[in-house]
Motif scaffolding. Structure first.
Motif, PDB file in Angstrom:
ATOM      1  N   LEU B 279       0.854  -1.206   0.064  1.00  0.00           N
ATOM      2  CA  LEU B 279       0.075  -0.325   0.596  1.00  0.00           C
ATOM      3  C   LEU B 279       0.706   1.328   0.065  1.00  0.00           C
ATOM      4  CD1 LEU B 279      -2.752   1.291   0.248  1.00  0.00           C
ATOM      5  CD2 LEU B 279      -2.564   1.182   2.666  1.00  0.00           C
ATOM      6  N   THR B 280      -0.034   2.327  -0.880  1.00  0.00           N
ATOM      7  CA  THR B 280       1.028   3.737  -1.153  1.00  0.00           C
ATOM      8  C   THR B 280       0.956   4.514  -1.037  1.00  0.00           C
ATOM      9  OG1 THR B 280       3.272   2.474  -1.999  1.00  0.00           O
ATOM     10  CG2 THR B 280       3.407   4.905  -2.125  1.00  0.00           C
ATOM     11  N   ILE B 281       0.993   5.681  -0.214  1.00  0.00           N
ATOM     12  CA  ILE B 281       0.291   6.745  -0.093  1.00  0.00           C
ATOM     13  C   ILE B 281       0.772   8.384  -0.353  1.00  0.00           C
ATOM     14  CG2 ILE B 281      -1.549   8.294   1.713  1.00  0.00           C
ATOM     15  CD1 ILE B 281      -2.217   5.893   1.710  1.00  0.00           C
ATOM     16  N   HIS B 282       0.232   8.505  -1.162  1.00  0.00           N
ATOM     17  CA  HIS B 282       1.458   9.802  -1.802  1.00  0.00           C
ATOM     18  C   HIS B 282       0.406  11.453  -2.004  1.00  0.00           C
ATOM     19  CE1 HIS B 282      -0.180   9.400  -6.141  1.00  0.00           C
ATOM     20  NE2 HIS B 282      -0.159   8.272  -5.611  1.00  0.00           N
ATOM     21  N   ALA B 283       0.880  11.628  -2.379  1.00  0.00           N
ATOM     22  CA  ALA B 283       0.638  13.200  -2.657  1.00  0.00           C
ATOM     23  C   ALA B 283       0.437  13.023  -4.341  1.00  0.00           C
ATOM     24  CB  ALA B 283       1.196  14.626  -2.888  1.00  0.00           C
ATOM     25  N   ALA B 284      -0.898  13.533  -4.776  1.00  0.00           N
ATOM     26  CA  ALA B 284      -0.659  13.519  -6.456  1.00  0.00           C
ATOM     27  C   ALA B 284       1.159  14.085  -7.348  1.00  0.00           C
ATOM     28  CB  ALA B 284      -2.258  14.263  -6.664  1.00  0.00           C
ATOM     29  N   LEU B 380       2.240  11.784  14.507  1.00  0.00           N
ATOM     30  CA  LEU B 380       3.277  11.024  13.551  1.00  0.00           C
ATOM     31  C   LEU B 380       3.934  12.554  12.458  1.00  0.00           C
ATOM     32  CD1 LEU B 380       1.380   7.418  13.037  1.00  0.00           C
ATOM     33  CD2 LEU B 380       3.828   8.047  14.236  1.00  0.00           C
ATOM     34  N   PHE B 381       3.130  13.053  12.541  1.00  0.00           N
ATOM     35  CA  PHE B 381       3.607  14.804  11.694  1.00  0.00           C
ATOM     36  C   PHE B 381       4.459  15.682  12.666  1.00  0.00           C
ATOM     37  CE2 PHE B 381       2.614  12.686   7.956  1.00  0.00           C
ATOM     38  CZ  PHE B 381       1.272  11.921   7.867  1.00  0.00           C
ATOM     39  N   VAL B 382       4.486  15.171  13.911  1.00  0.00           N
ATOM     40  CA  VAL B 382       4.688  16.832  14.562  1.00  0.00           C
ATOM     41  C   VAL B 382       6.219  16.557  15.279  1.00  0.00           C
ATOM     42  CG1 VAL B 382       4.630  17.634  16.697  1.00  0.00           C
ATOM     43  CG2 VAL B 382       2.733  16.870  15.942  1.00  0.00           C
ATOM     44  N   GLY B 383       7.500  17.525  15.034  1.00  0.00           N
ATOM     45  CA  GLY B 383       7.956  16.826  15.062  1.00  0.00           C
ATOM     46  C   GLY B 383       9.537  17.618  14.097  1.00  0.00           C
ATOM     47  N   GLU B 384      10.999  17.148  14.734  1.00  0.00           N
ATOM     48  CA  GLU B 384      12.116  18.004  13.368  1.00  0.00           C
ATOM     49  C   GLU B 384      11.947  16.301  12.345  1.00  0.00           C
ATOM     50  OE1 GLU B 384      11.362  21.239  15.469  1.00  0.00           O
ATOM     51  OE2 GLU B 384      13.352  21.402  14.100  1.00  0.00           O
ATOM     52  N   ASP B 385      12.893  16.994  11.710  1.00  0.00           N
ATOM     53  CA  ASP B 385      13.735  15.495  10.592  1.00  0.00           C
ATOM     54  C   ASP B 385      12.328  15.435  10.579  1.00  0.00           C
ATOM     55  OD1 ASP B 385      16.073  15.419  13.419  1.00  0.00           O
ATOM     56  OD2 ASP B 385      16.700  16.524  11.513  1.00  0.00           O
ATOM     57  N   ARG B 386      11.412  15.971   9.549  1.00  0.00           N
ATOM     58  CA  ARG B 386      10.617  15.005   8.576  1.00  0.00           C
ATOM     59  C   ARG B 386      11.218  15.127   7.426  1.00  0.00           C
ATOM     60  NH1 ARG B 386      10.365  13.088  12.198  1.00  0.00           N
ATOM     61  NH2 ARG B 386       9.311  13.715  14.531  1.00  0.00           N
ATOM     62  N   PRO B 387      10.882  14.624   6.462  1.00  0.00           N
ATOM     63  CA  PRO B 387      11.432  14.179   5.127  1.00  0.00           C
ATOM     64  C   PRO B 387      10.671  16.131   4.931  1.00  0.00           C
ATOM     65  CG  PRO B 387      10.697  12.352   5.047  1.00  0.00           C
ATOM     66  CD  PRO B 387       9.684  13.288   6.367  1.00  0.00           C
ATOM     67  N   ALA B 388      11.274  16.441   3.448  1.00  0.00           N
ATOM     68  CA  ALA B 388      10.590  17.266   2.634  1.00  0.00           C
ATOM     69  C   ALA B 388      10.167  16.675   1.474  1.00  0.00           C
ATOM     70  CB  ALA B 388      11.335  18.206   1.637  1.00  0.00           C
ATOM     71  N   GLY B 389       8.714  17.539   0.904  1.00  0.00           N
ATOM     72  CA  GLY B 389       7.833  16.935  -0.407  1.00  0.00           C
ATOM     73  C   GLY B 389       6.929  17.842   0.050  1.00  0.00           C
ATOM     74  N   THR B 390       5.875  16.984  -1.101  1.00  0.00           N
ATOM     75  CA  THR B 390       4.494  17.648  -1.197  1.00  0.00           C
ATOM     76  C   THR B 390       3.419  17.799   0.126  1.00  0.00           C
ATOM     77  OG1 THR B 390       4.448  18.667  -3.322  1.00  0.00           O
ATOM     78  CG2 THR B 390       2.422  18.479  -2.614  1.00  0.00           C
ATOM     79  N   TYR B 391       3.774  16.136  -0.148  1.00  0.00           N
ATOM     80  CA  TYR B 391       2.871  14.822   1.008  1.00  0.00           C
ATOM     81  C   TYR B 391       3.148  15.460   2.948  1.00  0.00           C
ATOM     82  CZ  TYR B 391       2.369  11.320   4.458  1.00  0.00           C
ATOM     83  OH  TYR B 391       0.877  10.587   5.605  1.00  0.00           O
ATOM     84  N   TRP B 392       4.798  15.860   3.437  1.00  0.00           N
ATOM     85  CA  TRP B 392       5.219  16.428   4.393  1.00  0.00           C
ATOM     86  C   TRP B 392       4.555  18.132   5.031  1.00  0.00           C
ATOM     87  CZ3 TRP B 392       5.835  12.295   6.756  1.00  0.00           C
ATOM     88  CH2 TRP B 392       6.205  11.007   6.407  1.00  0.00           C
ATOM     89  N   GLU B 393       4.718  18.458   3.516  1.00  0.00           N
ATOM     90  CA  GLU B 393       4.310  19.735   3.399  1.00  0.00           C
ATOM     91  C   GLU B 393       3.135  20.713   3.933  1.00  0.00           C
ATOM     92  OE1 GLU B 393       7.930  21.134   0.656  1.00  0.00           O
ATOM     93  OE2 GLU B 393       5.899  22.020   0.032  1.00  0.00           O
ATOM     94  N   ALA B 394       1.656  19.261   3.278  1.00  0.00           N
ATOM     95  CA  ALA B 394       0.678  19.561   3.679  1.00  0.00           C
ATOM     96  C   ALA B 394       0.133  18.991   5.000  1.00  0.00           C
ATOM     97  CB  ALA B 394       0.002  18.612   2.718  1.00  0.00           C
ATOM     98  N   ALA B 395       0.814  18.252   5.244  1.00  0.00           N
ATOM     99  CA  ALA B 395       0.707  17.260   7.119  1.00  0.00           C
ATOM    100  C   ALA B 395       0.746  18.050   7.814  1.00  0.00           C
ATOM    101  CB  ALA B 395       1.650  15.911   6.630  1.00  0.00           C
ATOM    102  N   ARG B 396       2.102  18.722   7.760  1.00  0.00           N
ATOM    103  CA  ARG B 396       2.965  20.049   8.746  1.00  0.00           C
ATOM    104  C   ARG B 396       1.798  20.444   8.749  1.00  0.00           C
ATOM    105  NH1 ARG B 396       7.414  17.909   7.984  1.00  0.00           N
ATOM    106  NH2 ARG B 396       8.314  19.523   5.753  1.00  0.00           N
ATOM    107  N   ALA B 397       1.049  21.325   7.578  1.00  0.00           N
ATOM    108  CA  ALA B 397       0.816  22.681   7.667  1.00  0.00           C
ATOM    109  C   ALA B 397      -0.433  22.588   8.031  1.00  0.00           C
ATOM    110  CB  ALA B 397       0.610  23.086   6.082  1.00  0.00           C
ATOM    111  N   ALA B 398      -1.193  21.525   8.274  1.00  0.00           N
ATOM    112  CA  ALA B 398      -2.788  20.825   8.854  1.00  0.00           C
ATOM    113  C   ALA B 398      -2.873  21.945  10.036  1.00  0.00           C
ATOM    114  CB  ALA B 398      -2.591  19.539   9.194  1.00  0.00           C
TER     115      ALA B 398
END
Lengths: 166, 496
Positions: B279-284, B380-398
């Protein structure tokens, strides 16, 4: 209830004992926990008064006219409609206590959980009778309260126990 | 004065229509059919086609599944003998913390309390950052071994809890076996839902049939054919894409799901008998990178939005599972929420056609459950050292729920767990996650200072070594499952 709230306050304070910074987050968490405790105790206590039919003193007239907290209204609506107890994880009074006060206040549900209808009535009656008989036997076999305290080693039946100074 | 109790047959719900084809419908029908009295008729409307979105339940069930399954008529021997379901000690998160070690989010029995202090405070006291060596399920998971917890509470393995790794189609089919008699099962496509104000008056099918019921249960997935997508008011939404497939795998993989982070999002591997589920979950925007990481050609792919309805029960229609809310299958949240939805409806089956009280209480619990489960995911998205990328930016911005802020703040301040009523994820889940995410507590429970340091050092070391020793004696997951299945078959042969 009062003693419970004292105990609860002490327990929470030990858990959230501050350091010299007196962090706002510690204050906020302590207050959140205690506010929840007080709210749930409040609902339980108010429930003892509000089903009254008495009007003979100002106290009872006041209680009859009291605007109920929404949380208590919801609990009562769920109970009166179908005998359902709204449950919480945090709160001193367990479901049996709520049932006792509701029924003690003559608040009888108009309906009930339809799952009950799965059991044949004679089985329900038999099970209820077995519980009732079991309770009667246990009570009949239990010793007198005063006698039990005495046999458990109470110092005196008359003189209060006073710690000696020094 | 005692009020008159309603006659059970007067103005009560007599017909429940459950719509849906996949896991939610299968579980709801099995559970509800076993709970309703004889005068309540159940009709199950199955739509044609597959339920691709069932992969978004994540393929992992928590220990709570055991009791749910029993309620719904599925015992563990049936699970093992009649499906490819395997055991699960939890989820292994890889690459989630940048350069920090990965961790196993293990299922765990209540933490021991030593000298009045939860044991993990002694780890905090010593500045230890990895709780894993003291969690038998985490160690067993890492070594790919499994055994049922023994009843002897002195055995280290008794502290482990376990769930299941499952393939939706095979798992769901179990609930259809041995369904009580009297259920009417229909197949048909819904073309229209007739409403009278807030209530549904009928469900119109493509072949002209019109279905009427007293209570409508929507298990049709994210499309929510009965509850209505147009009426949705999803909260906490995020648009994502998924791809899913299965590949042969022998022997059986480890007793844990593996979630691996990438720039595009994440991939999961779930292990069932005979196959690994991808199973893979990703940003479009990152489809190519996701496809490369997925590893095999996708059998299913699609889009989904996370969030939950403002009200799952409206009028005479209650939505369950993905029709009510969709959580990202990053944790066991999606499947746990589905189970809780079904259990909640079972306990609140309407006592009469006036369902307002049941509706209100269901929605209160529903909102709390989804809100609290989403906290666990969002954490799971709160903290330092998360990967960069559309998916992670959207998760952090929520937007961050204030409850999550309080939970993290108090753990980082003093190692304290902030709890809300009847949360889907308990203290152990949260503490293990905090450690895994690299969160450090500035303080710890000072009562721990009462215990002589050397004595506690020995105690911790003994516990760690006992766990390691116990794990060394455990068989590989695949061998255990096979031996267990053989044993069950012998038992059923002996009994027949």
């Amino acid at each position: 209830t009062s003693i419970h709230l004292i105990q609860e306050g002490i327990t929470e304070l030990i858990q959230i004992l501050p350091d010299r910074r007196f962090l706002e987050s510690d204050r906020a968490e302590y207050n959140r926990r205690m506010a929840l405790n007080f709210e749930r105790v409040r609902d339980f206590l108010v429930l003892h008064y509000i089903a009254t039919e008495r009007t003979d003193t100002e106290l009872w007239r006041y209680m009859r006219a009291l605007a109920l907290p929404e949380s208590l209204e919801e609990k009562m609506a769920a109970w009166l409609t179908r005998g359902h107890l709204i449950r919480y994880e945090f709160g001193v009074f367990l479901p049996p206590s709520w049932v006792a006060v509701m029924l003690g206040q003559n608040l009888w549900p108009r309906g009930y959980d339809p799952r009950v209808d799965r059991l044949p009535e004679h089985e329900l009656v038999a099970q209820a009778e077995a519980i009732r008989t079991g309770v009667q036997r246990a009570v009949a076999a239990a010793p007198d309260h005063a006698a039990y305290i005495k046999q458990s080693g109470a110092a005196s039946m008359t003189a209060p126990h006073v710690a000696k100074a020094g | 004065m005692q009020q008159e109790i309603l006659n059970p047959s007067a103005a009560c719900v007599k017909h429940i229509l459950i719509c849906g084809t996949g896991l939610a419908a299968q579980m709801a029908v099995a559970a509800i059919a076993r709970q309703v009295p004889a005068y309540m008729q159940i009709t199950w409307l199955r739509a044609e086609g597959t339920q691709a979105h069932d992969v978004l339940y994540g393929g992992i069930a928590t220990p709570a599944a055991y009791d749910f399954n029993l309620m719904a008529g599925v015992d563990e021997p049936t699970l093992i003998l009649e499906s490819n379901t395997a055991f699960a000690y939890g989820t292994h998160y890889r690459g989630w913390n940048g350069g920090r070690p990965d961790w196993v989010q293990a299922f765990q029995a209540p933490f021991p309390v030593w000298e009045g202090v939860l044991f993990y405070h002694y780890l905090l006291q010593r500045g230890l950052t990895d709780i894993g060596p003291w969690l038998v399920a985490a160690q067993a998971a890492r070594h790919g071994v499994f055994a049922h917890p023994p009843e002897d509470q002195r055995h280290p393995l008794s502290a482990a809890e376990y769930g299941y790794q499952f393939e939706p189609a095979a798992y769901g089919a179990l609930f259809e076996r041995g369904l009580p008699k009297g259920i009417t099962t229909l197949t048909g496509d819904i073309v229209r839902v007739e409403r009278d104000g807030e209530a549904i008056s009928s469900v119109e099918l493509k072949d002209g049939r019109s279905l009427k019921a007293d209570l409508y249960v929507d298990c049709t997935g994210p499309d929510a054919r009965l509850a209505g997508p147009s009426g949705r008011n999803l909260t906490g939404g995020q648009g994502l894409r998924f791809m899913a497939s299965r590949a042969p795998e022998r022997p059986l993989g480890p007793p844990h799901r593996t979630v691996s982070a990438g720039r595009f999002g994440w991939t999961a591997r779930t292990h069932v008998e005979g196959a690994a589920l991808h199973l893979t979950i990703h940003a479009a925007a990152d489809e190519d990178a996701a496809l490369a990481a997925h590893g095999v050609a996708p059998a299913f792919a699609g889009a989904f939005a996370t969030g939950w309805r403002a009200a799952a029960w409206s009028g005479n229609c209650v939505a369950l599972g993905q029709a009510a809310g969709v959580a990202e299958p990053l944790t066991p949240a999606p499947f746990l929420l589905l189970q809780r939805d079904v259990e909640r409806l079972v306990t609140l089956l309407p006592a009469s056609l006036d369902m307002k009280v049941e509706q209100r209480e269901f929605n209160r619990q529903f909102t709390e459950d989804y809100r609290n489960a989403f906290l666990f995911n969002q954490s799971l998205f709160v903290g330092e050292d998360r990967p960069a990328g559309t998916y992670w930016e959207a998760a952090r911005a929520a937007p961050r729920d204030e409850r999550l802020t309080q939970k993290i703040e108090q753990f980082e301040s003093r190692g304290l767990h902030v709890a809300y009523d009847l949360e889907p994820f308990g203290q152990e889940d949260w503490i293990i996650q905090h450690f895994g995410m690299g969160r450090r507590a500035e303080r710890y429970d000072r009562v721990a200072d009462h215990t002589p340091r050397a004595a506690m050092d020995r105690h911790l070391d003994e516990m760690r070594q006992a766990i390691a020793a116990a794990v060394r004696t455990m068989p590989p997951h695949g061998a255990y499952r096979q031996n267990f299945a053989n044993f069950l078959q012998q038992q059923s042969g002996a009994l027949s």
